[in-house]
Design an enzyme around this catalytic site. Sequence first.
Site, PDB file in Angstrom:
ATOM      1  N   HIS A 220      19.295  46.301  60.266  1.00  0.00           N
ATOM      2  CA  HIS A 220      19.687  47.699  60.430  1.00  0.00           C
ATOM      3  C   HIS A 220      21.183  47.886  60.619  1.00  0.00           C
ATOM      4  CE1 HIS A 220      19.687  46.549  64.643  1.00  0.00           C
ATOM      5  NE2 HIS A 220      20.385  47.627  64.905  1.00  0.00           N
TER       6      HIS A 220
HETATM    7  C1  UD1 Z   1      21.399  52.456  66.851  1.00  0.00           C
HETATM    8  C2  UD1 Z   1      22.465  51.750  67.703  1.00  0.00           C
HETATM    9  C3  UD1 Z   1      22.338  50.242  67.526  1.00  0.00           C
HETATM   10  C4  UD1 Z   1      20.939  49.781  67.792  1.00  0.00           C
HETATM   11  C5  UD1 Z   1      19.977  50.569  66.922  1.00  0.00           C
HETATM   12  C6  UD1 Z   1      18.548  50.177  67.114  1.00  0.00           C
HETATM   13  C7  UD1 Z   1      24.614  52.877  68.026  1.00  0.00           C
HETATM   14  C8  UD1 Z   1      26.045  52.864  67.645  1.00  0.00           C
HETATM   15  N1  UD1 Z   1      23.815  52.118  67.277  1.00  0.00           N
HETATM   16  O1  UD1 Z   1      21.692  52.178  65.498  1.00  0.00           O
HETATM   17  O2  UD1 Z   1      23.214  49.603  68.435  1.00  0.00           O
HETATM   18  O3  UD1 Z   1      20.843  48.405  67.523  1.00  0.00           O
HETATM   19  O4  UD1 Z   1      20.126  51.959  67.221  1.00  0.00           O
HETATM   20  O5  UD1 Z   1      17.725  50.832  66.165  1.00  0.00           O
HETATM   21  O6  UD1 Z   1      24.248  53.550  68.958  1.00  0.00           O
HETATM   22  N2  UD1 Z   1      17.076  57.704  61.842  1.00  0.00           N
HETATM   23  C9  UD1 Z   1      15.843  58.255  61.567  1.00  0.00           C
HETATM   24  N3  UD1 Z   1      14.989  58.466  62.603  1.00  0.00           N
HETATM   25  C10 UD1 Z   1      15.295  58.149  63.894  1.00  0.00           C
HETATM   26  C11 UD1 Z   1      16.555  57.597  64.165  1.00  0.00           C
HETATM   27  C12 UD1 Z   1      17.435  57.374  63.131  1.00  0.00           C
HETATM   28  O7  UD1 Z   1      15.521  58.542  60.423  1.00  0.00           O
HETATM   29  O8  UD1 Z   1      14.454  58.361  64.786  1.00  0.00           O
HETATM   30  C13 UD1 Z   1      17.998  57.449  60.714  1.00  0.00           C
HETATM   31  C14 UD1 Z   1      18.984  58.542  60.492  1.00  0.00           C
HETATM   32  O9  UD1 Z   1      19.206  58.649  59.136  1.00  0.00           O
HETATM   33  C15 UD1 Z   1      20.244  58.020  61.152  1.00  0.00           C
HETATM   34  C16 UD1 Z   1      20.118  56.523  60.921  1.00  0.00           C
HETATM   35  O10 UD1 Z   1      18.720  56.262  60.992  1.00  0.00           O
HETATM   36  O11 UD1 Z   1      21.385  58.578  60.612  1.00  0.00           O
HETATM   37  C17 UD1 Z   1      20.832  55.673  61.922  1.00  0.00           C
HETATM   38  O12 UD1 Z   1      20.420  56.018  63.240  1.00  0.00           O
HETATM   39  P1  UD1 Z   1      21.471  55.847  64.455  1.00  0.00           P
HETATM   40  O13 UD1 Z   1      20.781  56.131  65.730  1.00  0.00           O
HETATM   41  O14 UD1 Z   1      22.697  56.636  64.158  1.00  0.00           O
HETATM   42  O15 UD1 Z   1      21.882  54.337  64.379  1.00  0.00           O
HETATM   43  P2  UD1 Z   1      21.005  53.006  64.336  1.00  0.00           P
HETATM   44  O16 UD1 Z   1      21.299  52.290  63.092  1.00  0.00           O
HETATM   45  O17 UD1 Z   1      19.565  53.273  64.676  1.00  0.00           O
END
Ligand code: UD1
Length: 377
Positions: A220
Amino acid sequence: MTAERTVPILGAPGMPTVLHVAGARPNFMKVAPLHRALQRWKAIRQVLVHTGQHYDARMSDIFFDDLGLPEPDMHLGVGSGSHAEQTARIMLSLEPVLVSQRPDLVSVVGDVNGTLAAALVAAKLGCRVAHVEAGLRSNDPRMPEELNRILVDRVSDLLFTPSADADANLLAEGTSPAHIHRVGNVMIDTLLAAKAEALRRPVLRQLGLEPDGFALCTLHRPSNVEVPATLADILQALAAVAERLPVVFPAHPRTRAALDRLGQAPGPGIRVLEPLGYLDFLGLTARARLVLTDSGGLQEETTVLGVPCLTLRENTERPVTVTEGTNTVVGVDPQRIVVEAEAILATGGKRGRIPELWDGHAAERAAAVLAAELGVP
Ligand code: UD1
């Protein structure tokens, strides 16, 4: 955006209050044991705030069910966004919550954006901050989590560390030893408490897998999945591993979207799944022949489970998993990944040992420090 109360807050006003902040998948496994351990002190009121960074049922709700975490007292509902947007939205939403709740201490866990946002808001309001999982350093400032870790530790009053390397990092940065409490790894408390139940889950049967007969992959990190050439390289390596045994690949929504954009079928033998809940995922990890990942937590979980892990990154903030555990940091060169995977299939891989204080009682030790800090006997 204003904070919305979802359930009434328990506890009487005037009681010493610990306010926990969580919001992204790996936070929940760290908050759960601390919340449980603190329940021993009836004179401490606990408030749980969900930032809403993760919001899909499979990224959030399922963890509350699997871990027996109470419903959050408040949900900030910040959702996805750029780092600045997400961090700022959490700060703006959390500040009035802290002003109204007046916690004596704010507890933050891990290294996600909500961890930083909450620590900054609390510290600026003059509230004590406890950081659970303090002191980890990848020494890679390009990693957003590394900036979060450094800044959170800098403003925290209580630094709960999982391992000696974390203490050494903090001391080298000038932190007073009085602030550092090596309690061990709270996420491993959750793992050890849940392992028996996880092993009873029918997930292998449902997926048609044999124990020790499959590899498990998670990805991820933006550095891996948002760079098409890197993602294609990793898929090439997974395809080679899949010639030897099935590769099970529960995909984070970010990764699913990146795979769709790449437009390249993952190849036969690679099974891309929806994200799994905590118990099903732990059940799979415990019986995998090998794990390939860019997750931080999974490096620790595989070490405790004795499952060989290849970390598809150039560095780790969890070096004890390499020096004592089952982890090998291999980077993203497909040839190297395949060579290391073949070696594990041939030899069984590193056996490792469980690091000191990763014994299922870390949160109890942290809770005792917190209670003493609040002056509650
Ligand atoms: C975040 C954390 C990372 C952690 C990871 C675990 C930061 C900087 N990053 O990264 O340290 O290892 O969580 O998963 O805080 N999305 C969905 N549904 C959700 C959540 C996210 O579809 O419930 C999608 C969205 O398109 C979003 C993308 O995933 O833009 C990334 O989510 P985000 O929370 O920004 O970062 P992670 O990669 O999950």
